[in-house]
Design a protein around this motif. Structure first.
Motif, PDB file in Angstrom:
ATOM      1  N   TYR A  65      46.235  30.238  33.729  1.00  0.00           N
ATOM      2  CA  TYR A  65      45.485  29.259  32.661  1.00  0.00           C
ATOM      3  C   TYR A  65      44.609  28.523  33.781  1.00  0.00           C
ATOM      4  CZ  TYR A  65      45.320  26.477  28.757  1.00  0.00           C
ATOM      5  OH  TYR A  65      44.480  25.432  27.408  1.00  0.00           O
ATOM      6  N   SER A 232      48.347  39.337  42.971  1.00  0.00           N
ATOM      7  CA  SER A 232      47.372  39.742  42.244  1.00  0.00           C
ATOM      8  C   SER A 232      48.253  39.897  40.338  1.00  0.00           C
ATOM      9  CB  SER A 232      47.427  41.324  42.520  1.00  0.00           C
ATOM     10  OG  SER A 232      48.940  41.846  42.014  1.00  0.00           O
ATOM     11  N   ARG A 233      47.245  39.704  39.367  1.00  0.00           N
ATOM     12  CA  ARG A 233      47.497  38.481  38.145  1.00  0.00           C
ATOM     13  C   ARG A 233      45.951  39.852  37.807  1.00  0.00           C
ATOM     14  NH1 ARG A 233      51.235  37.337  36.136  1.00  0.00           N
ATOM     15  NH2 ARG A 233      50.058  36.657  34.652  1.00  0.00           N
ATOM     16  N   PRO A 234      46.677  40.418  36.313  1.00  0.00           N
ATOM     17  CA  PRO A 234      46.312  41.039  35.448  1.00  0.00           C
ATOM     18  C   PRO A 234      44.963  40.115  35.072  1.00  0.00           C
ATOM     19  CG  PRO A 234      48.048  40.380  34.302  1.00  0.00           C
ATOM     20  CD  PRO A 234      47.959  39.895  36.295  1.00  0.00           C
ATOM     21  N   LYS A 236      43.815  41.208  32.069  1.00  0.00           N
ATOM     22  CA  LYS A 236      44.207  40.958  31.031  1.00  0.00           C
ATOM     23  C   LYS A 236      42.955  41.631  30.228  1.00  0.00           C
ATOM     24  CE  LYS A 236      45.842  36.836  31.573  1.00  0.00           C
ATOM     25  NZ  LYS A 236      46.809  35.646  29.792  1.00  0.00           N
ATOM     26  N   THR A 237      42.796  43.229  30.969  1.00  0.00           N
ATOM     27  CA  THR A 237      41.634  43.945  30.279  1.00  0.00           C
ATOM     28  C   THR A 237      42.054  44.932  30.061  1.00  0.00           C
ATOM     29  OG1 THR A 237      40.541  44.165  32.398  1.00  0.00           O
ATOM     30  CG2 THR A 237      39.353  42.539  30.668  1.00  0.00           C
ATOM     31  N   GLY A 238      43.252  45.220  30.382  1.00  0.00           N
ATOM     32  CA  GLY A 238      43.839  46.299  30.900  1.00  0.00           C
ATOM     33  C   GLY A 238      44.749  46.705  32.020  1.00  0.00           C
ATOM     34  N   LEU A 239      45.758  47.926  31.957  1.00  0.00           N
ATOM     35  CA  LEU A 239      46.506  48.160  32.921  1.00  0.00           C
ATOM     36  C   LEU A 239      45.343  48.458  34.331  1.00  0.00           C
ATOM     37  CD1 LEU A 239      49.687  49.661  31.399  1.00  0.00           C
ATOM     38  CD2 LEU A 239      50.141  47.351  32.808  1.00  0.00           C
ATOM     39  N   GLY A 240      45.694  47.985  35.124  1.00  0.00           N
ATOM     40  CA  GLY A 240      44.949  48.339  36.445  1.00  0.00           C
ATOM     41  C   GLY A 240      43.753  47.740  37.045  1.00  0.00           C
ATOM     42  N   TYR A 242      42.773  43.591  38.102  1.00  0.00           N
ATOM     43  CA  TYR A 242      43.392  42.587  38.540  1.00  0.00           C
ATOM     44  C   TYR A 242      42.125  41.784  38.909  1.00  0.00           C
ATOM     45  CZ  TYR A 242      47.960  45.641  38.495  1.00  0.00           C
ATOM     46  OH  TYR A 242      48.477  46.416  38.382  1.00  0.00           O
TER      47      TYR A 242
END
Lengths: 282, 282
Positions: A65, A232-234, A236-240, A242
């Protein structure tokens, strides 16, 4: 001063707030995002939310957030020990061998996994929104043979008995809370020392470039800046994809940390220093 | 072959298992640790559990249980798109504006945050143990004006109507599942290609040594081995003590990956290669 915290009353966040902000007004909010919105919108001066537990790891809602939705400045850090107890209504204590349901926050249930596995292997475990909500729920149904896992403060507040104490698995169980302020706010937080000992970076990679993280760490390593955490955190645009949140063991200075920021930005990284602060360890 | 999966029926894990292991026996287990125990104890041949979602990040229970409690070999990876829908009992659909409680897994509630915030700001959100359990719960109380967030398979299984479809916030929402086998097991998993494209390392730092992670990444970087993921998780021995789980974009070979392992071990790190495998993307 008004301090927002992750409620309801008697959560571990409330314990942290009461211990540090002894003479201020404390306001409970129902979720981490709402706490953070309240400080961004000026309803309160500071917000206190959990960011990491030594057993469960990061509180990803807080990190995500802060990075994706509501940029705020970190102005302090509070570390408290976490002690979990098994609580029941007074009238049910004699039936503690026959508990039908144990309520708690999912992290607390996980922290007490070994105790639960050994003593209550066949008892239903029910995750609820907070340890304090679990205690409240148990106190409201005194006729039921149910229990909550929560702290001592919640036991007192809801008039419950401690049936088993210190049931968390790891004796070293601490939670870090961060104190957040609106960017540009002039409220003085005298509770924390002026000598900052930590700073937090949020760094996004330019693309899915091989060796990018190695490059980031090199910028800290050759300056001999210690990292106390990297996560590391995603994106949110795709796996891999970060971003990285990195805590360094020094406060903001005029040379070293600005140097890291400028260099990495020149190399195509997006770099944000979200706070420089000191720690209160209770 | 017997395949354990994180149940109940109609979870996303079940969808992944049904798509890949079309002609095998699928057995639902109630939690990730129990799934993993079942394969370790020989009750089943393989276990399939979620390890990462592109929005929510890692499934920490899976990583922690694998590293701290139940060592198993990763023998495959399955990636599926996650589509979340709002489900109600048929008789309640006309009251979809007045839903009193929405049930789902906490990750699914988070994935649908924007939709919920816009359409159901004042509706109570109640986390339960899985999206499928939420659908079951709603189907069992057809007289109540309540809803679940779950997948299409769960809607069919529990006879619920889709009131709003694709309500998850990010259009790119995928989950990675790992296929686990007992170390030394001779069961052939013909479902996955023999050309391994990924390998997973678990690396523990020798002590809280400054620059240790930089050293680890250097061993990969100079060999031009790409990392697709790096994640820190607590050692559970104190704030600031982590291990790292690192995915590399190549399968196990005779030279490069053994070289990384040997060098890092000589430098005092503990290094485990927990799997070399290929991916099925659905």
């Amino acid at each position: 001063m008004k301090i927002a915290y992750l409620g309801p009353e008697a959560t571990f966040t409330h314990v942290a707030v009461q211990s540090v902000f002894t003479s201020d007004e404390h306001i409970a909010y129902s979720s981490i995002p709402v706490c953070m919105d309240s400080v961004a919108e000026g309803e309160v001066d500071l917000a206190v939310v959990p960011i990491e537990n030594s057993v469960e790891g990061s509180v990803t809602t807080t990190i995500d957030y802060l990075v994706h939705e509501q940029p705020l400045k970190m102005v302090g850090e509070i570390i408290i020990p976490i002690r979990q107890h098994l609580l029941m209504s007074k009238g049910q204590v004699h039936r503690s061998k026959d508990i039908e349901v144990i309520y708690s926050h999912s992290h607390a249930l996980a922290q007490c996994h070994t105790f639960l596995h050994n003593q209550y292997k066949y008892t239903k475990l029910e995750p609820v929104s907070s340890t304090s909500a679990a205690a409240k729920l148990v106190s409201e149904q005194p006729q039921e043979c149910i229990a909550a896992i929560a702290n001592e403060f919640a036991a007192k507040k809801y008039g419950l008995e401690i049936v088993a104490s210190d049931i968390h698995s790891n004796s070293y169980n601490h939670t870090r809370f961060i104190v957040l302020q609106k960017e540009g706010s002039s409220v003085e937080t005298n509770y924390f020392q002026k000598n900052h000992t930590k700073a937090t970076f949020v760094i996004m990679m330019p693309e899915n470039r091989a060796g990018a993280l190695h490059q980031v760490l090199s910028a800290f390593a050759w300056r001999q800046i210690d990292l106390s955490k990297i996560e590391s955190r995603p994106m949110k645009t795709g796996l891999g994809n970060y971003f990285f949140i990195i805590d360094v063991v020094m406060g903001y200075d005029d040379v070293l940390l600005p140097g890291v920021k400028q260099e990495l930005e020149s190399l195509g990284f997006s770099v944000e220093i979200v706070g420089s602060y000191s720690t209160i360890q209770l």
